[in-house]
Scaffold this motif. Structure first.
Motif, PDB file in Angstrom:
ATOM      1  N   UNK A 101      21.611 -47.709   8.404  1.00 51.65           N
ATOM      2  CA  UNK A 101      20.259 -48.114   8.059  1.00 51.65           C
ATOM      3  C   UNK A 101      20.280 -48.959   6.797  1.00 51.65           C
ATOM      4  N   UNK A 102      19.133 -49.519   6.469  1.00 54.01           N
ATOM      5  CA  UNK A 102      19.008 -50.362   5.284  1.00 54.01           C
ATOM      6  C   UNK A 102      17.574 -50.286   4.794  1.00 54.01           C
ATOM      7  N   UNK A 116      13.443 -57.927  -3.928  1.00 53.27           N
ATOM      8  CA  UNK A 116      14.516 -58.470  -4.760  1.00 53.27           C
ATOM      9  C   UNK A 116      15.841 -57.739  -4.569  1.00 53.27           C
ATOM     10  N   UNK A 117      15.819 -56.560  -3.928  1.00 51.50           N
ATOM     11  CA  UNK A 117      17.035 -55.777  -3.777  1.00 51.50           C
ATOM     12  C   UNK A 117      17.068 -55.182  -2.373  1.00 51.50           C
ATOM     13  N   UNK A 118      18.278 -55.072  -1.852  1.00 48.86           N
ATOM     14  CA  UNK A 118      18.468 -54.464  -0.541  1.00 48.86           C
ATOM     15  C   UNK A 118      19.644 -53.509  -0.608  1.00 48.86           C
ATOM     16  N   UNK A 119      19.504 -52.363   0.047  1.00 50.00           N
ATOM     17  CA  UNK A 119      20.572 -51.361   0.115  1.00 50.00           C
ATOM     18  C   UNK A 119      20.939 -51.144   1.575  1.00 50.00           C
ATOM     19  N   UNK A 120      22.230 -51.056   1.834  1.00 49.14           N
ATOM     20  CA  UNK A 120      22.730 -50.848   3.187  1.00 49.14           C
ATOM     21  C   UNK A 120      23.640 -49.631   3.181  1.00 49.14           C
ATOM     22  N   UNK A 171      20.052 -55.317  11.037  1.00 46.32           N
ATOM     23  CA  UNK A 171      21.440 -54.874  11.134  1.00 46.32           C
ATOM     24  C   UNK A 171      21.882 -55.061  12.579  1.00 46.32           C
ATOM     25  N   UNK A 172      23.057 -55.651  12.778  1.00 38.26           N
ATOM     26  CA  UNK A 172      23.548 -55.758  14.138  1.00 38.26           C
ATOM     27  C   UNK A 172      24.983 -55.245  14.223  1.00 38.26           C
ATOM     28  N   UNK A 173      25.251 -54.580  15.322  1.00 38.16           N
ATOM     29  CA  UNK A 173      26.588 -54.059  15.582  1.00 38.16           C
ATOM     30  C   UNK A 173      27.387 -55.110  16.338  1.00 38.16           C
ATOM     31  N   UNK A 174      28.576 -55.383  15.838  1.00 38.75           N
ATOM     32  CA  UNK A 174      29.453 -56.356  16.472  1.00 38.75           C
ATOM     33  C   UNK A 174      30.769 -55.678  16.809  1.00 38.75           C
ATOM     34  N   UNK A 187      18.439 -43.898   4.069  1.00 36.15           N
ATOM     35  CA  UNK A 187      17.983 -44.709   2.949  1.00 36.15           C
ATOM     36  C   UNK A 187      16.519 -45.056   3.139  1.00 36.15           C
ATOM     37  N   UNK A 188      15.747 -45.040   2.069  1.00 36.29           N
ATOM     38  CA  UNK A 188      14.341 -45.409   2.151  1.00 36.29           C
ATOM     39  C   UNK A 188      13.912 -46.040   0.841  1.00 36.29           C
TER      40      UNK A 188
END
Length: 980
Positions: free
Chosen positions: A514-515, A522-526, A483-486, A571-572
């Motif tokens: 977090x993520x 197969x899945x990602x949560x942000x 994750x990057x802050x822009x 999130x975990x």
């Protein structure tokens, strides 16, 4: 909520089928009772507020009966003990049995209601002058009456600080009267023996600032819990425990700024009191533990003979089962040894944990724990304090950072230091991830990445263009997810470990906290936080990044009344092969199935803290700071029986049918998505922005169609319109939108400043200004967007075809009272119905009807009768009554703001109010031949037709020709077995 919380959800009741009555399914949403009480059987719970009463069956988990004051010829409900209800109306009070509606007692009195005893024997009324008040005790069965006068009584305009206050002991042998003095004296408690009315004891308690609010006596009547405000602050809460024999007083806790703290006794030794986002358990006045609920309880009742609680909160009612509640602080702190759990680090597979430790003789160490059983398998002495920043899944290697700024690569089997390196760490706390092939690790310091081989040699350095960077994981195909802050937002990116190419996976205008990625990758949560501090969990399929859902977890950035801090959901991913995401929010773990992106379970934790949260093989770990300020580890076993939360009600304001069965109940921000055939817990809070902008067409609602959800809402306190993909809720478009409304059946159109705008193509299709009319006062669009009724200042209304911009007709009408039928064929103005295309008068509704919903083929109308309003379904234009809704389930008193909706296939008709929502099956949308509306054409439907043969009207009249005859019988026979 549900959370909904939550936060949370559904109660269902089926009534018997009569020939002229629709069986009803009742959903209680956004219902917060002011009174609750169990009936003597311990099974049925009565939920009551001033205009509504529901009897809830704890075994069936559904409402079995609902009542309104008009059922008792009263204006409002006042109090209940579960068996009877006190009502007010006609210049006095009356007491009725709830189950039989039998009148027990009636009194004409203008006095104020004070209290009602647990058995229903005593009614307490009060009155008096500015500072002189009295309490009148009335026995409902033997005629006894006692009156007590109290001088110098505190007076405040706040309704919760009216004195005297009265509470009965459970056996009703005694009553306690509480009075706060007008001057700064101590509050007084008067213990009254009800057998003869004698005041047995009188105690002063608290201090001169104590203003009692809520009272509760223990099962034996020995002790009383008192929640009070501070007289000067009028918000700082405290809970006192008063011994009614000796007068001894014990101060239990502070309660923040809440208007009310819920109190309930499990026994003479155990008191429950709401504390922050949970319920504190006090044993002999000492806080023993805390039950996290995720909401601030305003009232608690205990189901007799169980460890099950029912608690109300700001947004609804939940059941909390605390049997088997288990959490262990581990390991214990001893005088010779301190463990720094605040710096604990878990392996990515959540099987190992490494913790810094200090021992008075051995000095600094690193402890390795196996998390399947919490066994400390290894202690490694180190020369200096070290913070672990990376550990391998096999627990063979660890990277630590010492206080002198050096990184140490350690063999956890032998304790041997394999290599050390020095990097500047002033920018942020560094993190490290081990490469899957065991060749080394990735070190992240600030926005710079380092790849370091196992022998300590550096492969490369890479600077990431960003304000901030947080590593998520390393995928099997050797990509770093981060994750990057822009500027003005955040991104989820992937970085190829070999080529260092960066790919954008997802960008957001908010910030990512977090993520997590499921073990199968197969899945990602942000977790995203927008500028209004609302937290949304976005679930994607990886690596395609197809968005599956956007969930508004039942916590958001919010001031914590206990800790005084803002909390963020964490999130975990789950352990081993479970494709789940786990989110801790205000003490409740939300377990989300990755494949469906739905909340499948809510588990409250004891002593939960959001500073750290991990899913481990057998449960969860949280951290908290003990009284010495040291971090301690709390283990919450998932395998042991644990308390559960199930929603009796969840928030619901405006309603929207997303399809034939799915209903979105919207709130100010976010909504509750519920399926008409779901279980009570099966709802989810969806992350959409909705806000009611008044009463214009489509205000506060949404439009679903064509794969989109269109809503109105707020962003940074400014009005906006939003378009999302449905059902993934991926944001598509939106903009600042003053003077904007929606069109009921058009997902592609918006009304902006009297213009018809297609947000998909960006075209303005029609504008009222193009008609050449002047002095335009208002415009009303039809649900299909094809017609616009324009009101001029003169009172004349013109109907225009928006496709041709041609006038169709004109007549004098009052625009605010006009509305279209849902099929856009008719215009209803007052009681008159006009053809939209010709302007001809088609028909008139009888004046005794209030039209709540008009489809074009049928209408839902309300008609006043002896007990309030009776609701009918009538055919149009014949005005023949098709069915009558069950009077006992009357959705709302006549003066409330009721809203009626129908599903797209007309299968359901929904009454939605601020108090509750009621869902009715609609004969127009039923399966052919299904007389009793149970979805199955079977013997019951055949018998119903035969039993009603030759009668008129009723549900057995399947073809709506006015009589039950051979044609209806043939319809059943032809469709026999359908839907079964």
């Amino acid at each position: 909520m549900r959370i909904v919380s939550v936060l949370l959800a559904v109660m269902v009741v089926y009534t018997g089928v009569a020939s002229d009555r629709i069986p009803v399914r009742t959903i209680l949403l956004h219902f917060v009772p002011t009174e609750m009480a169990f009936q003597p059987d311990g099974r049925h719970l009565v939920l009551m507020r001033n205009q509504f009463l529901a009897v809830y069956d704890m075994l069936q988990r559904k409402v079995v009966r609902t009542l309104i004051p008009e059922n008792f010829n009263a204006s409002s409900f006042v109090a209940t003990n579960g068996s009877v209800v006190v009502v007010q109306g006609g210049g006095g009070y009356a007491v009725y049995e709830i189950d039989t509606s039998r009148l027990i007692y009636q009194i004409q009195s203008a006095l104020r209601f004070i209290a009602f005893s647990p058995s229903g024997n005593w009614l307490v009324l009060g009155g008096g002058s500015q500072t002189s008040r009295y309490a009148n005790f009335i026995n409902l069965f033997d005629g006894r009456s006692y009156t007590y006068l109290y001088e110098n009584v505190y007076v405040n305009y706040n309704s919760i600080l009216i004195y005297p206050k009265v509470c009965f002991t459970p056996d009703e042998q005694r009553a306690v009267v509480i009075v706060a003095p007008q001057d700064f004296g101590l509050p007084q408690a008067f213990v009254i023996r009800l057998a003869d009315g004698i005041v047995e004891n009188q105690f002063a308690f608290g201090d001169s600032d104590t203003l009692p609010i809520d009272l509760s006596t223990s099962p034996s009547g020995r002790y009383m819990a008192i929640y009070a405000w501070d007289r000067r602050a009028v918000n700082a809460g405290r809970v006192l425990m008063l011994d009614l024999q000796s007068g001894a007083t014990q101060l239990l806790q502070g309660g923040g700024a809440a208007y009310s703290i819920a109190l309930a006794w499990l026994s003479d030794q155990t008191l429950l009191a709401s504390a922050g986002y949970g319920i504190g358990v006090f044993t002999d006045g000492i806080l023993e533990r805390s039950i996290a609920t995720g909401f601030f309880a305003r009232r608690i009742v205990i189901q007799p003979g169980t460890q099950r609680l029912v608690a109300t909160h700001q947004y609804g009612v939940h059941m909390v089962d605390i049997e088997g509640l288990s959490a262990t602080t581990y390991p214990d702190i001893i005088s010779q040894e301190r463990r720094f759990f605040g710096d604990a680090l878990l392996s990515p597979n959540r099987e190992w944990m490494i913790v810094p430790k200090y021992h008075s003789s051995l000095r600094w160490m690193l402890s390795l724990y196996r998390l399947s059983d919490f066994v400390e398998v290894r202690q490694l002495p180190v020369s200096t304090p070290m913070i672990p920043i990376g550990i391998s899944d096999d627990a063979q290697r660890a990277l630590t950072l010492s206080s002198n700024g050096r990184f140490h690569f350690i063999d956890l089997n032998t304790g041997q230091e394999l290599w050390t390196r020095t990097y500047s760490t002033s920018s942020s706390h560094p993190t490290a991830l081990f490469l899957p092939d065991g060749s080394g690790l990735i070190l992240n310091i600030g926005t710079r990445l380092y790849r370091i081989h196992s022998d300590g040699t550096e492969a490369w350095q890479h600077q990431v263009v960003a304000f901030g960077l947080k590593l998520v994981c390393i995928t099997p195909d050797n990509k770093i997810l981060a994750l990057r802050t822009i500027f003005n937002g955040a991104e989820l990116i992937s970085i190829d470990i070999e080529s260092l190419e960066t790919h954008l996976l997802y960008r957001s205008g908010g910030q990512f906290t977090n993520a997590a990625v499921t073990p199968d990758n197969n899945y990602i949560a942000v977790n995203r936080v927008d500028s209004s501090n609302w937290c949304t969990l976005l679930v994607f399929r990886y690596p395609t990044m197809e968005q599956l859902n956007a969930l508004l977890i039942e916590n958001y950035y919010q001031y914590d009344p206990v800790a005084g801090t803002q909390r963020i959901p964490t999130v975990l991913d789950s352990y081993a092969a479970n494709n789940e995401f786990h989110v801790l929010s205000l003490g409740t773990v939300f377990i989300i199935d990755a494949e469906t992106a739905r909340v499948v379970r809510r588990v409250p934790l004891q002593n939960p803290y959001n500073s750290a949260f991990w899913r481990i093989p057998n449960g969860w770990i949280t951290l908290f700071a003990n009284l010495l300020g040291r971090s301690e580890l709390v283990y919450h076993p998932a395998s042991a029986p644990s308390q559960g939360i199930s929603a009796i009600s969840v928030p619901a304001y405006a309603a929207l049918f997303a399809d034939a069965d799915q209903v979105i109940f919207t709130r100010d921000i976010g909504g509750v998505l519920w399926h008409a055939n779901s279980e009570s817990w099966d709802y989810q809070r969806i992350a959409i922005f909705v806000h009611e902008f008044g009463s214009g067409p489509g205000a506060g609602n949404g439009v679903v169609g064509g794969g989109y959800l269109l809503t109105l809402g707020h962003y940074s306190n400014q009005p906006y319109w939003y378009a999302y993909e449905w059902p993934t809720l991926r944001f598509v478009a939106g903009e600042y939108a003053p003077n904007t409304s929606l069109i009921e059946n058009r997902f592609d159109l918006l009304v902006r400043n009297r213009q018809l705008y297609n947000w998909i193509t960006g075209e303005t299709l029609w504008s009222a200004s193009d008609t050449g009319l002047s002095d335009i006062r208002g415009v009303l669009f039809s649900p299909d967007g094809n017609y616009a009724l324009i009101e001029l200042a003169s009172g004349v209304c013109w109907m225009y075809d928006t496709r041709t911009n041609q006038p169709l007709w004109s007549r004098t009408l009052y625009l605010p009272s006009a509305r279209y039928s849902r099929d856009s064929r008719y215009l209803l103005s007052g009681y008159q119905v006009y053809d939209v295309q010709t302007g001809n008068l088609v028909s008139s509704f009888p004046r005794q009807y209030t039209v709540d919903y008009f489809d074009g083929r049928f209408a839902v109308v309300a008609q006043s009768d002896s007990i309030g309003y009776q609701y009918h379904l009538i055919a149009f234009p014949s005005m023949r009554t098709i069915a009558s809704f069950d009077t006992s389930q009357s959705p709302v008193p006549p003066w409330s703001n009721r809203k009626v909706y129908a599903s797209g296939d007309d299968r359901w008709i929904l009454f939605n109010t601020y108090e509750r929502s009621v869902l009715y099956p609609n004969p127009y949308g039923r399966t052919d031949g299904d007389v009793n509306l149970d979805g199955c054409v079977n013997d019951a439907d055949l018998l119903s037709v035969l039993f009603n043969f030759g009668r008129s009207d009723g549900l057995a009249d399947l073809n709506n020709d006015g009589i039950v005859d051979d044609n209806d019988l043939l319809i059943v026979l032809y469709n026999f077995g359908n839907g079964c």
